[in-house]
Design an enzyme around this catalytic site. Structure first.
Site, PDB file in Angstrom:
ATOM      1  N   SER A   7      -6.801   2.399  -4.691  1.00 42.64           N
ATOM      2  CA  SER A   7      -6.410   2.238  -3.250  1.00 42.64           C
ATOM      3  C   SER A   7      -5.725   2.754  -2.438  1.00 42.64           C
ATOM      4  CB  SER A   7      -5.248   0.754  -3.455  1.00 42.64           C
ATOM      5  OG  SER A   7      -4.229   1.022  -4.711  1.00 42.64           O
ATOM      6  N   GLU A   9      -3.168   4.505   0.373  1.00 47.96           N
ATOM      7  CA  GLU A   9      -1.834   3.695   1.193  1.00 47.96           C
ATOM      8  C   GLU A   9      -1.638   4.160   2.747  1.00 47.96           C
ATOM      9  OE1 GLU A   9       2.105   2.677   0.296  1.00 47.96           O
ATOM     10  OE2 GLU A   9       2.604   4.313   1.655  1.00 47.96           O
ATOM     11  N   TYR A  41       5.537  -0.162   6.327  1.00 48.19           N
ATOM     12  CA  TYR A  41       6.636   0.186   7.682  1.00 48.19           C
ATOM     13  C   TYR A  41       6.796   1.607   7.793  1.00 48.19           C
ATOM     14  CZ  TYR A  41       7.775  -4.577   8.611  1.00 48.19           C
ATOM     15  OH  TYR A  41       7.393  -6.463   8.920  1.00 48.19           O
ATOM     16  N   ALA A  43      10.861   3.928   7.894  1.00 48.61           N
ATOM     17  CA  ALA A  43      11.882   3.880   7.693  1.00 48.61           C
ATOM     18  C   ALA A  43      12.270   3.149   8.493  1.00 48.61           C
ATOM     19  CB  ALA A  43      12.654   5.280   8.152  1.00 48.61           C
ATOM     20  N   ASP A 101      13.447   0.866   3.606  1.00 45.53           N
ATOM     21  CA  ASP A 101      14.829   1.760   3.702  1.00 45.53           C
ATOM     22  C   ASP A 101      15.592   1.328   4.478  1.00 45.53           C
ATOM     23  OD1 ASP A 101      14.099   3.335   1.857  1.00 45.53           O
ATOM     24  OD2 ASP A 101      12.338   4.746   3.501  1.00 45.53           O
ATOM     25  N   ALA A 146      19.814   3.882  -7.795  1.00 47.18           N
ATOM     26  CA  ALA A 146      19.963   3.364  -9.464  1.00 47.18           C
ATOM     27  C   ALA A 146      21.089   3.910 -10.091  1.00 47.18           C
ATOM     28  CB  ALA A 146      19.297   2.972  -9.831  1.00 47.18           C
ATOM     29  N   ASP A 152      16.227  -0.249 -12.772  1.00 49.85           N
ATOM     30  CA  ASP A 152      14.905   0.246 -12.380  1.00 49.85           C
ATOM     31  C   ASP A 152      14.290  -0.773 -13.282  1.00 49.85           C
ATOM     32  OD1 ASP A 152      15.468   1.698 -10.218  1.00 49.85           O
ATOM     33  OD2 ASP A 152      14.900   4.039 -11.495  1.00 49.85           O
ATOM     34  N   PHE A 210      10.343  15.179   0.459  1.00 50.66           N
ATOM     35  CA  PHE A 210      10.473  14.024   0.475  1.00 50.66           C
ATOM     36  C   PHE A 210      10.582  13.414  -1.031  1.00 50.66           C
ATOM     37  CE2 PHE A 210       6.581  10.609   0.470  1.00 50.66           C
ATOM     38  CZ  PHE A 210       6.911   9.158   0.528  1.00 50.66           C
ATOM     39  N   HIS A 259      -3.362   4.102  -7.502  1.00 53.97           N
ATOM     40  CA  HIS A 259      -3.057   4.201  -5.785  1.00 53.97           C
ATOM     41  C   HIS A 259      -2.430   5.605  -4.906  1.00 53.97           C
ATOM     42  CE1 HIS A 259      -1.811   1.750  -2.290  1.00 53.97           C
ATOM     43  NE2 HIS A 259      -0.458   2.273  -2.519  1.00 53.97           N
TER      44      HIS A 259
END
Length: 288
Positions: A7, A9, A41, A43, A101, A146, A152, A210, A259
């Site tokens: 898949s 993104e 979406y 941030a 975010d 976390a 998590d 990132f 993914h």
């Protein structure tokens, strides 16, 4: 080697030029027959309307199953669920449900006074409609917010127990990171699919920035390898080789779904898929 299901993104375009890039990306990757593609979406929900437009356009014109990202940021519960219902109304019934975010300029997430306070609440509301396949995020490296790695896993279990169908992980750089996480999830009683998220490295400097924001561990050997590759102008070759090796190691350990975070730059993702034996389907060559 068993061929995995894949898949992709994408992120929504904010300019005309970016719209053409997204469409080129779809045309390049659609023939590989992904089980779905997702649209993010920005941030803080900054691209909410763009996401809705991109999802609707892709659904109508590409013939691909499209999953829309949906967050809790800066919206009431009613507004968020209205967006979900608008997706369902046009036939988009797959959602990646996220807390989201913080908006730009805010260090921490603060829920809207009338909004969902976290992703579990959003997932529960979506699941109650009975209309959606729901995917959620998972973190093989500890999420920056976390307190520890086990938190998590506990939160992931809560999201899956709330009605999510599958988890997509944040990207990571070494197969062992995912495999240890998968084992820990199984030990915690998680039995729903956990799909590794793969980031083909188009730009090492950007990938490092990132990674630091996401809490993804950066191996010293990888940093050194890219420093040398950049000097020798062989970074694309290194990126393809390393990403292919990472995917192959995961497949050898029983992973059957991958993914890819494409960043709307499809060539490296396509080349890795080809190296894994995933080739265009003849009847999808002209899907876009």
């Amino acid at each position: 080697m068993t061929k995995p299901q894949i898949s992709f993104e994408f992120f929504p375009p904010q300019t005309l030029e970016a719209s053409f890039r997204l469409w080129d990306t779809v045309q390049t990757l659609a023939p590989l027959d992904p089980r779905f593609v997702s649209v993010t979406y920005g941030a803080g929900g900054t691209t909410r309307e763009l996401t809705r437009d991109a999802v609707s356009t892709l659904h109508k014109s590409s013939g691909l199953p499209v999953a829309a990202h949906l967050t809790c940021v800066e919206a009431t519960r009613q507004e968020t669920m209205a967006i979900a219902e608008s997706f369902a109304a046009v036939g988009v019934t797959e959602i990646v449900a996220l807390r989201g975010d913080p908006p730009k300029g805010q260090e921490q997430f603060a829920p809207h006074p009338e909004g969902f306070t976290n992703s579990v609440e959003l997932i529960s509301a979506l699941a109650e409609t009975g209309k959606f396949t729901i995917r959620v995020a998972a973190y093989p490296d500890t999420h920056p917010e976390a307190p520890h790695a086990q938190a998590d896993i506990e939160w992931l279990k809560a999201k899956l127990d709330a009605g999510a169908d599958e988890a997509l992980t944040q990207f990571f750089f070494e197969a062992e990171t995912f495999l240890r996480f998968r084992d820990a999830c199984a030990k915690a009683g998680i039995d729903k699919p956990i799909v590794p998220g793969i980031l083909p490295i188009e730009n090492w400097g950007g990938a490092k920035r990132f990674a630091k924001r996401c809490g993804t561990q950066i191996p010293t050997w990888l940093d050194q390898a890219f420093d040398k590759a950049v000097r020798d102008d062989r970074q694309d070759l290194l990126a393809t080789a390393l990403c292919t090796e990472l995917c192959s190691d995961l497949i050898d350990e029983g992973v059957d779904k991958l993914h890819f975070y494409t960043l709307n730059r499809p060539e490296l993702t396509r080349d890795v898929c080809f190296a894994l034996g995933i080739t265009p389907k003849a009847d999808l060559q002209n899907v876009a």
